[in-house]
Write an enzyme that holds these catalytic residues in place. Structure first.
Site, PDB file in Angstrom:
ATOM      1  N   ASP A  21       3.904  -2.281  -0.868  1.00  0.00           N
ATOM      2  CA  ASP A  21       5.048  -1.387  -1.053  1.00  0.00           C
ATOM      3  C   ASP A  21       6.228  -2.138  -1.675  1.00  0.00           C
ATOM      4  O   ASP A  21       6.306  -3.367  -1.609  1.00  0.00           O
ATOM      5  CB  ASP A  21       5.491  -0.804   0.295  1.00  0.00           C
ATOM      6  CG  ASP A  21       4.399   0.057   0.907  1.00  0.00           C
ATOM      7  OD1 ASP A  21       3.578   0.597   0.156  1.00  0.00           O
ATOM      8  OD2 ASP A  21       4.399   0.182   2.152  1.00  0.00           O
TER       9      ASP A  21
HETATM   10  N1  URA Z   1       0.514  -1.540   4.575  1.00  0.00           N
HETATM   11  C1  URA Z   1       1.717  -0.968   4.356  1.00  0.00           C
HETATM   12  O1  URA Z   1       2.133  -0.091   5.091  1.00  0.00           O
HETATM   13  N2  URA Z   1       2.428  -1.379   3.296  1.00  0.00           N
HETATM   14  C2  URA Z   1       2.044  -2.360   2.472  1.00  0.00           C
HETATM   15  O2  URA Z   1       2.751  -2.703   1.535  1.00  0.00           O
HETATM   16  C3  URA Z   1       0.789  -2.963   2.724  1.00  0.00           C
HETATM   17  C4  URA Z   1       0.040  -2.531   3.778  1.00  0.00           C
END
Ligand code: URA
Length: 239
Positions: free
Chosen positions: A102
């Site tokens: 993310d």
């Molecule tokens: N899980 C998440 O919630 N976000 C990420 O960036 C990676 C794994």
């Protein structure tokens, strides 16, 4: 003979999904003939062109391990003009990220032009271990960890078995640092797993993928993977 979209992805031009889109959009020719249907098979000697660009001269494969900083998008290009993980790497090759972190997640991300490795690392059947460290609002109990380990339902499907342990309880800041080890790569999986047991993730970092760690790589920095490391990722003995 292989499926056209697979051969395009293996050439490093783009991901298999993107190749499927390009085929349907009428942008791919094989030996001069426009191919717009899925399932067309080609040999590695066929002349493939995408929007007029031949991909018969296959690029050399490159592999990068990036320590992704916060505030960077995990795509090759962003329609809102934000900085992408690809912008952080100096290469003349057309690389793309393996899986997704993310915008606000930091840590280990692999980028490559090797579609085969991408498929291998992202396919759930290959059971690739990923270690995350999450700072979570509130105090997580041992019982909560058990729920995470046994699997919780996110997006209507139970997550597979995981490992979790508490690294630190910060009473002053009302938060807990938890290490979570999973083998899947579903969308926002870690945040959703904590949400499913009633917690909000405040910070998230991916510490490792398989045997690869961030050792020696500062935030925003990267290094190339060696061929030995790439072979090891495939589970091959590297001696
Ligand atoms: N899980 C998440 O919630 N976000 C990420 O960036 C990676 C794994």
């Amino acid at each position: 003979m292989e499926r056209l979209q697979k051969v395009i992805a293996l050439s490093g031009y783009c991901s298999r999904r993107k190749a499927e889109e390009l085929i349907v959009q009428g942008k791919v020719k094989v030996n001069g003939e426009l191919i717009t249907h899925m399932g067309h098979k080609v040999s590695f000697n066929d002349n493939i062109e995408i929007e007029g660009n031949p991909i018969t001269n296959r690029e050399d494969k490159v592999y990068f391990l990036l320590n992704k900083p916060r505030g960077v998008v995990t795509t090759s290009s962003d329609d809102k003009g934000r900085k992408t993980v690809v912008d952080l790497i100096k290469t003349d090759k057309r690389i793309y990220p393996v899986g997704r972190l993310d915008y606000d997640t930091t840590g280990l991300l692999i980028l490559t032009n090797d579609g085969e490795l991408t498929n291998y690392l992202t396919h759930p059947k290959n059971d690739i271990e990923k270690v995350y460290v999450a700072k979570v609002k509130g105090f997580v109990t041992k019982n909560d960890l058990k729920k995470l380990c046994n699997g919780v339902v996110i997006d209507g499907k139970r997550t597979s078995k995981a490992k979790a342990k508490i690294l630190k309880i910060d009473k002053k800041n009302n938060s807990t640092i938890v290490e979570l080890i999973i083998h899947e790569g579903r969308n926002h999986q870690v945040k959703k797993m904590f949400e499913a047991i009633g917690y909000m993730v405040l910070k998230l970092k991916r510490e490792s993928i398989s045997f690869l760690t961030l050792d020696g790589i500062k935030s925003g920095e990267y290094r190339e993977l060696s061929i030995k490391e790439v072979k090891k990722l495939y589970g091959e003995k590297n001696e």
